[in-house]
Design a protein around this motif. Structure first.
Motif, PDB file in Angstrom:
ATOM      1  N   UNK A   1       0.818  -1.203   0.000  1.00  0.00           N
ATOM      2  CA  UNK A   1       0.000   0.000   0.000  1.00  0.00           C
ATOM      3  C   UNK A   1       0.851   1.252   0.000  1.00  0.00           C
ATOM      4  N   UNK A   2       0.222   2.368  -0.315  1.00  0.00           N
ATOM      5  CA  UNK A   2       0.923   3.647  -0.316  1.00  0.00           C
ATOM      6  C   UNK A   2       1.325   4.019   1.119  1.00  0.00           C
ATOM      7  N   UNK A   3       2.610   4.309   1.315  1.00  0.00           N
ATOM      8  CA  UNK A   3       3.082   4.791   2.604  1.00  0.00           C
ATOM      9  C   UNK A   3       3.336   3.737   3.662  1.00  0.00           C
ATOM     10  N   UNK A   4       3.247   2.433   3.329  1.00  0.00           N
ATOM     11  CA  UNK A   4       3.380   1.409   4.371  1.00  0.00           C
ATOM     12  C   UNK A   4       4.813   1.275   4.892  1.00  0.00           C
TER      13      UNK A   4
ATOM     14  N   UNK B   1       6.367   3.442   6.391  1.00  0.00           N
ATOM     15  CA  UNK B   1       6.344   4.104   7.692  1.00  0.00           C
ATOM     16  C   UNK B   1       5.929   3.162   8.812  1.00  0.00           C
ATOM     17  N   UNK B   2       5.327   2.034   8.469  1.00  0.00           N
ATOM     18  CA  UNK B   2       4.898   1.058   9.470  1.00  0.00           C
ATOM     19  C   UNK B   2       5.805  -0.167   9.519  1.00  0.00           C
ATOM     20  N   UNK B   3       6.943  -0.115   8.823  1.00  0.00           N
ATOM     21  CA  UNK B   3       7.808  -1.291   8.743  1.00  0.00           C
ATOM     22  C   UNK B   3       8.186  -1.818  10.116  1.00  0.00           C
ATOM     23  N   UNK B   4       8.532  -0.935  11.032  1.00  0.00           N
ATOM     24  CA  UNK B   4       8.972  -1.358  12.353  1.00  0.00           C
ATOM     25  C   UNK B   4       7.938  -2.203  13.079  1.00  0.00           C
TER      26      UNK B   4
ATOM     27  N   UNK C   1      12.685   6.206  11.820  1.00  0.00           N
ATOM     28  CA  UNK C   1      11.571   6.633  12.665  1.00  0.00           C
ATOM     29  C   UNK C   1      10.598   5.476  12.922  1.00  0.00           C
ATOM     30  N   UNK C   2      10.381   4.670  11.911  1.00  0.00           N
ATOM     31  CA  UNK C   2       9.498   3.520  12.066  1.00  0.00           C
ATOM     32  C   UNK C   2      10.044   2.544  13.098  1.00  0.00           C
ATOM     33  N   UNK C   3      11.338   2.279  13.043  1.00  0.00           N
ATOM     34  CA  UNK C   3      11.947   1.378  14.011  1.00  0.00           C
ATOM     35  C   UNK C   3      11.964   2.001  15.407  1.00  0.00           C
TER      36      UNK C   3
ATOM     37  N   UNK D   1       9.584 -14.035   6.076  1.00  0.00           N
ATOM     38  CA  UNK D   1       8.558 -13.873   7.103  1.00  0.00           C
ATOM     39  C   UNK D   1       7.645 -12.692   6.800  1.00  0.00           C
ATOM     40  N   UNK D   2       8.138 -11.754   6.011  1.00  0.00           N
ATOM     41  CA  UNK D   2       7.350 -10.575   5.668  1.00  0.00           C
ATOM     42  C   UNK D   2       7.808 -10.049   4.318  1.00  0.00           C
ATOM     43  N   UNK D   3       6.837  -9.677   3.485  1.00  0.00           N
ATOM     44  CA  UNK D   3       7.100  -8.905   2.261  1.00  0.00           C
ATOM     45  C   UNK D   3       6.269  -7.640   2.370  1.00  0.00           C
ATOM     46  N   UNK D   4       6.916  -6.492   2.348  1.00  0.00           N
ATOM     47  CA  UNK D   4       6.235  -5.207   2.500  1.00  0.00           C
ATOM     48  C   UNK D   4       6.584  -4.312   1.318  1.00  0.00           C
ATOM     49  N   UNK D   5       5.553  -3.838   0.595  1.00  0.00           N
ATOM     50  CA  UNK D   5       5.755  -3.045  -0.616  1.00  0.00           C
ATOM     51  C   UNK D   5       5.033  -1.711  -0.478  1.00  0.00           C
TER      52      UNK D   5
END
Length: 395
Positions: free
Chosen positions: A22-25, A27-30, A58-60, A156-160
């Motif tokens: 999603x757009x902007x995700x 920022x939620x990686x942490x 910042x996310x972490x 364990x995670x794919x984040x796009x």
């Protein structure tokens, strides 16, 4: 009567533990990494780090995680994976985050495997289906294909973050489309041959369906998505193509099966003439070669060539840097593509090197003919050309 033991037929489907898009995700990686590990190492290159460091840091911080960046060396070699694994061990990291393109992500997976820690894929482009898979492609220092490296689990995670994808040069998205379009072409061939998948055993109905769904989504959305990304826009078509390029193609190739298209890609890496092409651009030459080799209906081949030419993918040997080479150069490509361990042998008929050579050689005249018939410019350097999409699509 003597007892006989038949080997049971197995079917397998593998997938990443979690997929987020999603757009902007970014920022939620942490918050997504925190349940996976408490001491992450972020593998990335200098360019991607400049674009993402503030957001990732910042996310972490908000997730209560430390952050350690490690610069990727540029080529996914076995030596580079070992180097990163040593860094992971030295600093006591328990999860490797591959942040960037397919080469970075493949190296992160290899390093995580060597270090015995978990790994996460964060692609900043939708240029390959590498992020979701339980394998890496290993190259030599010179950029030639060396081997596949298989793992016992997927990321364990794919984040796009689709805004990052839309902000990247459009050529990356187009290359990913070329890679993903091959998924159905190869999976259906492997299915006809009852050949093994990268997941082990035969394909499940789900794996084949995902491969076909990737194809359908791309025929419907590829051209409008490419136009949107030219203007750095995130539209529903862009979201659809990112999912097709990354998740659907990733699961489709791994659990559906590879065949000739990627073997031809591997062969093309064996000669320096093609090193200006991205992964999916070489795969597209392989897809056309496979369609010719398996005697697909002429109308289907020509529709595919026209569609991919309109997207800006190479459809001739000229665009691949092979338009005027000696036959020996093409024989080098074919020799590598038909090596005993290559996936070209998943085709439902015996593969003969001379047949592959003729199919590859025919791509030049075929591509030129289709382009002329469609009113497209003559092939030159790999450039994006966008015109109206054909309405028909291959079965």
């Amino acid at each position: 009567m003597a007892e006989t033991t038949a080997t049971p037929v197995t079917r397998s489907l593998i997938a990443p533990a979690r997929y987020v898009q999603g757009r902007g995700v970014l920022a939620d990686l942490g918050s997504y990494v925190a349940p996976i590990g408490s001491a992450p190492l972020v593998l990335t290159d200098a360019v991607v780090r400049r674009m993402t460091e503030a957001t990732v840091t910042e996310s972490f911080r908000r997730a209560g995680l430390p952050v350690r960046f490690e610069e990727f060396g540029g080529t996914p070699t076995a030596a580079e994976a070992r180097r990163v694994a040593e860094t992971v061990a030295e600093h006591g990291c328990d999860v490797v985050v591959g942040l960037g393109g397919g080469a970075t992500i493949d190296t992160a997976k290899a390093a995580g495997d060597e270090a015995g820690v978990r790994w996460v894929s964060v692609p900043t482009v939708a240029s390959t289906d590498a992020p979701t898979s339980a394998l890496s492609v290993v190259y030599t220092e010179e950029g030639a294909f060396e081997s596949y490296r298989f793992y016992t689990r997927n990321p364990d995670l794919v984040l796009v973050d689709t805004q990052l994808v839309a902000d990247a040069p459009v050529r990356f998205l187009v290359s990913g489309i070329g890679d993903a379009l091959a998924t159905w072409i190869e999976a259906r061939a492997a299915q006809r041959a009852s050949g093994p998948t990268m997941a082990g055993g035969l394909a499940t109905h789900a794996g084949i369906a995902l491969a076909r769904l990737s194809w359908d989504v791309l025929w419907e959305n590829a051209l409008p998505a490419v136009e949107a990304v030219r203007r750095n826009l995130v539209t529903p078509a862009v979201e659809a193509v990112v999912e097709a390029n990354t998740l659907l193609s990733g699961m489709g190739f791994e659990s559906g099966g590879l065949a000739a298209a990627h073997a031809i890609h591997d062969g093309l890496t064996a000669v320096p003439h093609t090193h200006h092409l991205a992964h999916g651009e070489k795969v597209n030459i392989g897809s056309i070669t496979q369609l010719v080799l398996e005697a697909a209906p002429s109308a289907e081949i020509r529709e595919f060539v026209e569609f991919t030419a309109r997207l800006g993918l190479p459809t001739t040997l000229t665009e691949a840097g092979l338009g005027d080479v000696d036959e020996e150069v093409l024989r080098t490509v074919v020799e590598a593509a038909t090596a005993p361990e290559e996936t070209i042998h998943n085709l439902p008929f015996p593969v003969v090197a001379e047949d592959v050579l003729d199919a590859l050689t025919s791509v030049e005249a075929l591509g030129r003919s289709v382009r002329a018939e469609a009113g497209l410019p003559e092939p030159q350097a790999p450039e994006q050309h966008r015109v109206k999409v054909p309405t028909a699509r291959m079965a």
